[in-house]
Design a protein around this motif. Sequence first.
Motif, PDB file in Angstrom:
ATOM      1  N   ILE A   5       0.834  -1.196   0.000  1.00 29.74           N
ATOM      2  CA  ILE A   5       0.000   0.000   0.000  1.00 29.74           C
ATOM      3  C   ILE A   5       0.868   1.246   0.000  1.00 29.74           C
ATOM      4  N   HIS A   6       0.243   2.376  -0.328  1.00 23.73           N
ATOM      5  CA  HIS A   6       0.874   3.678  -0.156  1.00 23.73           C
ATOM      6  C   HIS A   6       0.600   4.183   1.257  1.00 23.73           C
ATOM      7  N   PRO A   7       1.581   4.738   1.933  1.00 22.07           N
ATOM      8  CA  PRO A   7       1.290   5.426   3.197  1.00 22.07           C
ATOM      9  C   PRO A   7       0.461   6.675   2.894  1.00 22.07           C
ATOM     10  N   THR A   8      -0.622   6.871   3.618  1.00 25.78           N
ATOM     11  CA  THR A   8      -1.493   8.020   3.388  1.00 25.78           C
ATOM     12  C   THR A   8      -1.793   8.732   4.701  1.00 25.78           C
ATOM     13  N   TYR A   9      -2.394   9.900   4.584  1.00 24.89           N
ATOM     14  CA  TYR A   9      -2.726  10.706   5.753  1.00 24.89           C
ATOM     15  C   TYR A   9      -3.936  10.090   6.450  1.00 24.89           C
ATOM     16  N   PHE A  10      -3.754   9.585   7.663  1.00 25.21           N
ATOM     17  CA  PHE A  10      -4.809   8.882   8.387  1.00 25.21           C
ATOM     18  C   PHE A  10      -5.588   7.988   7.413  1.00 25.21           C
ATOM     19  N   PRO A  11      -5.017   6.844   7.048  1.00 21.59           N
ATOM     20  CA  PRO A  11      -5.572   5.985   5.997  1.00 21.59           C
ATOM     21  C   PRO A  11      -7.065   5.731   6.147  1.00 21.59           C
ATOM     22  N   ASN A  12      -7.747   5.598   5.000  1.00 19.59           N
ATOM     23  CA  ASN A  12      -9.166   5.285   5.086  1.00 19.59           C
ATOM     24  C   ASN A  12      -9.352   3.812   5.479  1.00 19.59           C
ATOM     25  N   ILE A  13     -10.592   3.435   5.685  1.00 18.40           N
ATOM     26  CA  ILE A  13     -10.876   2.102   6.225  1.00 18.40           C
ATOM     27  C   ILE A  13     -10.452   1.002   5.262  1.00 18.40           C
ATOM     28  N   ALA A  14     -10.582   1.218   3.957  1.00 21.34           N
ATOM     29  CA  ALA A  14     -10.135   0.217   2.984  1.00 21.34           C
ATOM     30  C   ALA A  14      -8.631  -0.008   3.095  1.00 21.34           C
ATOM     31  N   TRP A  17      -8.005  -1.895   6.247  1.00 28.05           N
ATOM     32  CA  TRP A  17      -8.425  -3.284   6.084  1.00 28.05           C
ATOM     33  C   TRP A  17      -7.255  -4.101   5.537  1.00 28.05           C
ATOM     34  N   ALA A  18      -6.571  -3.543   4.528  1.00 29.21           N
ATOM     35  CA  ALA A  18      -5.433  -4.240   3.926  1.00 29.21           C
ATOM     36  C   ALA A  18      -4.314  -4.437   4.942  1.00 29.21           C
ATOM     37  N   VAL A  19      -4.085  -3.440   5.791  1.00 31.91           N
ATOM     38  CA  VAL A  19      -3.040  -3.529   6.810  1.00 31.91           C
ATOM     39  C   VAL A  19      -3.340  -4.649   7.799  1.00 31.91           C
ATOM     40  N   VAL A  20      -4.564  -4.681   8.307  1.00 32.38           N
ATOM     41  CA  VAL A  20      -4.935  -5.626   9.362  1.00 32.38           C
ATOM     42  C   VAL A  20      -5.037  -7.058   8.846  1.00 32.38           C
ATOM     43  N   ASN A  21      -5.456  -7.236   7.610  1.00 33.07           N
ATOM     44  CA  ASN A  21      -5.722  -8.578   7.097  1.00 33.07           C
ATOM     45  C   ASN A  21      -4.555  -9.203   6.334  1.00 33.07           C
ATOM     46  N   ALA A  22      -3.452  -8.484   6.211  1.00 32.76           N
ATOM     47  CA  ALA A  22      -2.272  -9.042   5.545  1.00 32.76           C
ATOM     48  C   ALA A  22      -1.394  -9.790   6.552  1.00 32.76           C
ATOM     49  N   ASP A  23      -0.683 -10.802   6.073  1.00 31.19           N
ATOM     50  CA  ASP A  23       0.305 -11.471   6.916  1.00 31.19           C
ATOM     51  C   ASP A  23       1.485 -10.537   7.180  1.00 31.19           C
ATOM     52  N   SER A  24       1.801  -9.746   6.168  1.00 31.75           N
ATOM     53  CA  SER A  24       2.800  -8.689   6.318  1.00 31.75           C
ATOM     54  C   SER A  24       2.414  -7.566   5.362  1.00 31.75           C
ATOM     55  N   ASN A 180     -16.199   4.156   4.391  1.00 34.18           N
ATOM     56  CA  ASN A 180     -14.801   4.301   3.975  1.00 34.18           C
ATOM     57  C   ASN A 180     -14.203   5.669   4.269  1.00 34.18           C
ATOM     58  N   LEU A 181     -14.495   6.190   5.446  1.00 32.41           N
ATOM     59  CA  LEU A 181     -13.845   7.421   5.887  1.00 32.41           C
ATOM     60  C   LEU A 181     -12.483   7.081   6.483  1.00 32.41           C
ATOM     61  N   SER A 182     -11.832   8.070   7.057  1.00 34.79           N
ATOM     62  CA  SER A 182     -10.561   7.846   7.739  1.00 34.79           C
ATOM     63  C   SER A 182     -10.714   6.770   8.811  1.00 34.79           C
ATOM     64  N   TYR A 197     -13.689  -5.515  13.827  1.00 39.44           N
ATOM     65  CA  TYR A 197     -14.543  -5.039  12.732  1.00 39.44           C
ATOM     66  C   TYR A 197     -13.834  -5.236  11.390  1.00 39.44           C
ATOM     67  N   LEU A 198     -12.592  -4.816  11.302  1.00 38.94           N
ATOM     68  CA  LEU A 198     -11.850  -4.900  10.042  1.00 38.94           C
ATOM     69  C   LEU A 198     -11.645  -6.343   9.599  1.00 38.94           C
ATOM     70  N   LYS A 199     -11.422  -7.238  10.540  1.00 38.37           N
ATOM     71  CA  LYS A 199     -11.190  -8.641  10.190  1.00 38.37           C
ATOM     72  C   LYS A 199     -12.470  -9.321   9.701  1.00 38.37           C
ATOM     73  N   LYS A 200     -13.621  -8.771  10.058  1.00 34.66           N
ATOM     74  CA  LYS A 200     -14.895  -9.352   9.644  1.00 34.66           C
ATOM     75  C   LYS A 200     -15.328  -8.894   8.247  1.00 34.66           C
ATOM     76  N   GLN A 201     -14.690  -7.839   7.725  1.00 35.73           N
ATOM     77  CA  GLN A 201     -15.100  -7.277   6.440  1.00 35.73           C
ATOM     78  C   GLN A 201     -14.423  -7.991   5.267  1.00 35.73           C
ATOM     79  N   GLU A 202     -15.039  -7.855   4.108  1.00 38.38           N
ATOM     80  CA  GLU A 202     -14.420  -8.318   2.869  1.00 38.38           C
ATOM     81  C   GLU A 202     -14.232  -7.108   1.967  1.00 38.38           C
TER      82      GLU A 202
END
Length: 206
Positions: A5-14, A17-24, A180-182, A197-202
């Motif tokens: 991913i790109h580092p962003t200013y207070f990343p949005n929820i999408a 989601w990628a951060v929390v659900n990735a192995d790395s 999909n806000l911050s 919450y994030l782990k439950k989403q697709e």
Amino acid sequence: MTGLIHPTYFPNIAHFWAVVNADSIHLEVFDNYQKQSYRNRTEIYGANGKLALTVPVSYTQKNRQLYKNVKIANEEQWQLLHLKSLQSAYSMSPFFEFYIDDFMPLFENKFDYILDFNLKCLDIIISSLQLNIRPIQSTVFEKEPINKTDYRNLVKRNSEVKTFESYTQVFTEKHGFIPNLSILDLLFNEGPNTELYLKKQELLII
């Protein structure tokens, strides 16, 4: 799964989601800076609906710059404005007072470069949620990443994602659920439940 991913200013929820659900998770830090993206913009839920907060940067389209070399235009009092906007938007949320002190260094200290600022944002969020995640910064730019799931398209403001499950927001009764806000919107409203919450989403990118 390794996410990119790109580092962003207070990343949005999408993004988060990628951060929390990735192995790395790998952070793209060797790309060229592009305007009209979430690199220097986040969106929160204000009293009048969706509110964009933008970090001013010194950048011209004429000369390409690497993301890591783009400076923040600190002549403007943007930090004070953004802090006041967050206080106005979320002071009545259940977990605002619990977390806001964690983020104060972002508004009290001067940052010269937007990438450094965004990396600090991500670091504080991960720490606040007590996540066992250590992002890895890229060392080269890969147009076609190898052995990584590429989420870099999420940095574009016109990227559309499947609407996540709704949760209670401060101004839901006035304007309905805004998706999909911050990540701050989810954090201040859901607190320690944010990771679950994030782990439950697709995630479905349209």
